[in-house]
Design an enzyme around this catalytic site. Structure first.
Site, short mmCIF file in Angstrom:
data_model
loop_
_atom_site.label_atom_id
_atom_site.label_comp_id
_atom_site.label_asym_id
_atom_site.label_seq_id
_atom_site.Cartn_x
_atom_site.Cartn_y
_atom_site.Cartn_z
N ASN A 109 0.87 -1.17 0.00
CA ASN A 109 0.00 0.00 0.00
C ASN A 109 0.91 1.22 0.00
O ASN A 109 1.47 1.59 1.02
CB ASN A 109 -0.89 -0.02 1.25
CG ASN A 109 -1.88 1.13 1.26
OD1 ASN A 109 -1.82 2.02 0.42
ND2 ASN A 109 -2.77 1.12 2.23
N ARG A 121 -2.65 -1.97 -3.40
CA ARG A 121 -3.93 -1.29 -3.16
C ARG A 121 -3.92 -0.02 -4.01
O ARG A 121 -2.94 0.73 -4.03
CB ARG A 121 -4.05 -0.90 -1.70
CG ARG A 121 -5.26 -0.07 -1.44
CD ARG A 121 -5.21 0.62 -0.11
NE ARG A 121 -6.41 1.42 0.03
CZ ARG A 121 -6.43 2.59 0.62
NH1 ARG A 121 -5.33 3.11 1.10
NH2 ARG A 121 -7.55 3.27 0.72
N HIS A 147 -13.65 2.25 0.22
CA HIS A 147 -13.63 1.14 1.20
C HIS A 147 -14.18 -0.14 0.57
O HIS A 147 -14.62 -1.04 1.29
CB HIS A 147 -14.46 1.42 2.46
CG HIS A 147 -13.96 2.57 3.28
ND1 HIS A 147 -14.81 3.43 3.92
CD2 HIS A 147 -12.72 2.98 3.57
CE1 HIS A 147 -14.10 4.34 4.57
NE2 HIS A 147 -12.82 4.09 4.36
N ASN A 152 -14.52 -1.92 17.63
CA ASN A 152 -14.13 -1.74 19.03
C ASN A 152 -15.04 -0.90 19.91
O ASN A 152 -14.96 -1.00 21.13
CB ASN A 152 -12.71 -1.16 19.09
CG ASN A 152 -11.70 -2.15 18.53
OD1 ASN A 152 -11.60 -3.28 19.00
ND2 ASN A 152 -11.00 -1.73 17.50
#
Lengths: 290, 403
Positions: B7, B91, B180, B335
């Protein structure tokens, strides 16, 4: 050769702007002044300018920190040995500038580009005091440096093709500004035209044709200038405009360059514009118009 | 087969080396401050201590060279010879309208990525430098590119067009692309696997909530709509990005505050979102903490943030005429117990019954946080974009070898 570290000699209005712009482009910058006080003042002014950009949401606090970290102050010219490009931006005085070029010529390797931000002086004459006049070139930035994406790249008589090509690459690819090639001539393109513009505005004012405010509005709104001629003059510094006109008057010998009497009087009175708080208009300590 | 995933950013480069037999990571790391004389390489082999190395790395070619040296290093390397790297996957943020899936790098593909510089001026040029750098270091290794936008290329034109003059779409390709994609695609597949149902049979809403955040409506196994648009600024409220606002605000503010294009761009991308409302931070943990300590602005930021996620879930449920599964993923989504609770509690009419205990559990694998009787299942699925890049690369290279 990559240009990663740039020296800026003289940290007045233009030096501050150039150093700040270079550091925001990710380059390491070494700033040079005679005294620690002047260095500290220069750094403080860069901070003020960055803070103003934060206020305008152009920067974040951490970006400001990164930019300030890239600027290293020094009082010794020896530090410039680490640079691939040195830009001289001291006061517009030929003898002082010559002294600077003589010194940095001895410290920097022969492939290092030595540039002057002069707006009126002869590059050929500056280069004459160096051992390698081929690497001396003019890089004339326009105030405010971070906003105006133009650099006049000025070729002296002995400036080499290689020096010009590398400088143009630096200007267009690294700091992303438009570079225009100018052959040495007093005032180049920008200073010659804009100083005549300001001088003519002063004549219009002297003749009582219109007030400073109205002349500024007329040109600003009528012809899409960002500032009118008087605010422009305040921001350049009345003393700088006077010096440029004087220089061009001497070099060309033509009456149209003769500085207006009003301008001379105001400079003698110490009304130098934004930097002293008063010129044709009034300014606060951050240089904003009151 | 061992696959290297890269990336590349403008001044940084992250990498992972995968062994595709077990889909396990052999080593990972990053190069930071590319272009400076004190660049940092941090290399983390799986079962050896981390190595840090500061040196001068002026360009991406040198950066990849250092990465290869690290990977083959006799002491802390992960492979003995660089020819063990059989493929490299990159990516790439923007694939425009041309790329609706991952592809092997060819001359035409590179040309096309270059054409897309306009749409992703901050990202695509850096990715291109990564690709060229691998070419010069590993000239014979096949490379693949995986696009953030590709998964959303299935959106119908009712989702991807903006109601503005169509000449702008034809001239400048102004439309919604969504981002995304790799993450939305990966977690939707994982979620279907978890529920032991074919993805095509599930009406799913995936919420990728990290520093940037986006929701996607997944119908018949394909992206039907997503909240980010032509750029990652549209959609949800984010850490420092505004998300949806009235577009008339832009010229209005530019005029009132005398802002330049650059300033207004920076305002919406870096000075807005949770940071602007809370006045404290762009980090969900810090905002949640401040809220629990009684800070009113932090609470407002949290409430606005969750409210906007809720609105998108509601609109996507309407868009698909129903929803079976909602998935939370990425840093915050995986999270933040409070965030998931606040979102799920307010939309119980859709058929969501949150199980508070399950929601509070902290685990690293895919899990369900609704009760067994909940009609709509809500899952937490950790995302793993690198693994998906490695998988796509592996499959493309394997196919190419067979044919």
């Amino acid at each position: 050769m990559y240009i990663k570290t740039v020296g800026v000699v003289g940290i007045g209005t233009m030096g501050q702007g150039i150093a700040e712009m270079l550091a925001s482009k990710g380059l390491d910058v070494i700033i040079i002044e005679h005294t620690d006080e002047r260095l500290a003042y220069g750094q403080q002014m860069i901070e003020v300018s960055l803070d103003k950009q934060i206020e305008k949401w152009a920067l974040t606090k951490s970006e400001k920190k990164l930019i300030m970290n890239r600027i290293e102050p020094a009082t010794s010219y020896e530090k410039l040995a680490a640079c691939e490009l040195v830009i001289e931006t001291i006061t517009e005085d030929l003898e002082q500038k010559k002294a600077v070029f003589e010194q940095i010529d001895n410290i920097c390797g022969p492939e290092v580009i030595l540039a002057s931000n002069t707006s009126t002086l002869s590059l050929t004459e500056l280069a004459s005091v160096t051992k390698h006049p081929d690497r001396v070139i003019g890089m004339h930035f326009i105030y405010p440096v971070f906003k105006i994406d133009l650099v006049e790249i000025v070729r002296g008589l002995k400036t080499s093709e290689d020096t010009f090509t590398r400088t143009k690459h630096f200007v267009e690819e690294i700091i992303n500004k438009k570079g225009v090639m100018v052959f040495e001539s007093p005032g180049f393109v920008t200073t010659r035209l804009i100083c005549l513009f300001i001088n003519e505005a002063l004549h219009v004012l002297e003749e009582g044709v219109a007030s400073a405010e109205d002349i500024d509005n007329a040109m600003r709104i009528g012809y899409s200038f960002q500032h009118g001629p008087f605010e422009m003059c305040d921001r350049f510094g009345l003393d700088s405009v006077l010096a440029a006109l004087d220089r061009m008057f001497r070099e060309y010998g033509e009456l149209k360059y003769r500085p207006s009497i009003v301008l001379k009087k105001m400079v003698r009175a110490g009304h130098l514009g934004a930097k002293t708080g008063v010129g044709f208009f009034k300014y606060d300590k951050d240089g904003d118009r009151i | 087969m061992k696959v290297l995933v890269i990336n590349a950013g403008s001044s940084s480069l992250k990498y992972q080396l995968y062994d595709m037999r077990s889909e396990s990571v052999l080593a990972s790391g990053r190069v930071e401050r590319i272009g400076m004389d004190s660049s940092i390489v941090t290399h983390e082999p799986v079962d050896k201590p981390e190595v840090r190395n500061v040196s001068e790395i002026l360009d991406h070619v040198t950066a990849v060279k250092r990465v290869v040296e690290m990977l083959t290093h006799p002491e802390y390397g992960a492979i003995s010879h660089l020819n063990e790297i059989e493929a490299v996957g990159h990516r790439v943020v923007h694939g425009g309208e041309v790329f609706s899936s991952s592809v092997l790098v060819t001359q035409e593909v590179k040309l096309e990525i270059r054409r897309l510089f306009d749409l992703a001026p901050l990202h695509n040029p850096a990715h291109m430098m990564g690709i060229t750098a691998v070419e010069s270091n590993l000239p014979d290794v096949p490379q693949a590119v995986v696009f953030d936008t590709a998964f959303h290329q299935t959106m119908p034109n009712t989702s991807y067009l903006y109601p503005i003059p169509t000449v702008l779409y034809r001239r400048h390709k102004i439309r919604r692309y969504g981002f995304h994609g790799t993450s939305h695609s990966y977690v939707s597949e994982q979620a279907a696997e978890y529920m032991k149902k074919p993805l095509e049979s599930i009406k799913m809403i995936t919420c990728h909530i990290g520093n940037g955040a986006s929701c996607a409506a997944i119908l018949n196994g394909k992206s039907f709509d997503t909240s980010m648009g032509m750029t990652p600024l549209e959609g949800l409220m984010m850490g420092t990005r505004s998300g949806d606002i009235d577009p008339a605000i832009v010229p209005f503010v530019m005029n009132k505050e005398e802002l330049t294009l650059n300033e207004v761009n920076s305002m919406l991308n870096k000075h807005s979102g949770m940071l602007a409302i809370s006045g404290i931070s762009s980090d969900m943990r810090e905002v949640t903490e401040a809220m629990q300590d009684g800070d009113k602005n932090a609470k407002l930021a949290f409430d606005m943030y969750t409210y906007r996620v809720k609105k998108y879930i509601g609109s996507y449920a309407a868009a698909m005429n129903g929803v079976d599964t909602i998935v939370f993923t990425a840093g915050v989504g995986e999270n933040s117990v409070d965030l998931r609770k606040a979102i799920c509690e307010g939309i119980s009419f859709l058929g969501i019954e949150l199980d508070e205990e399950r929601n509070e559990e902290r685990r690293k694998d895919a899990r369900e946080i609704t009760t067994d009787s909940s009609r709509v299942k809500v899952l937490v699925v950790p995302t793993n974009e690198e693994l998906l890049i490695a998988r796509d690369t592996y499959n493309l290279v394997k196919q190419a070898k067979m044919s």
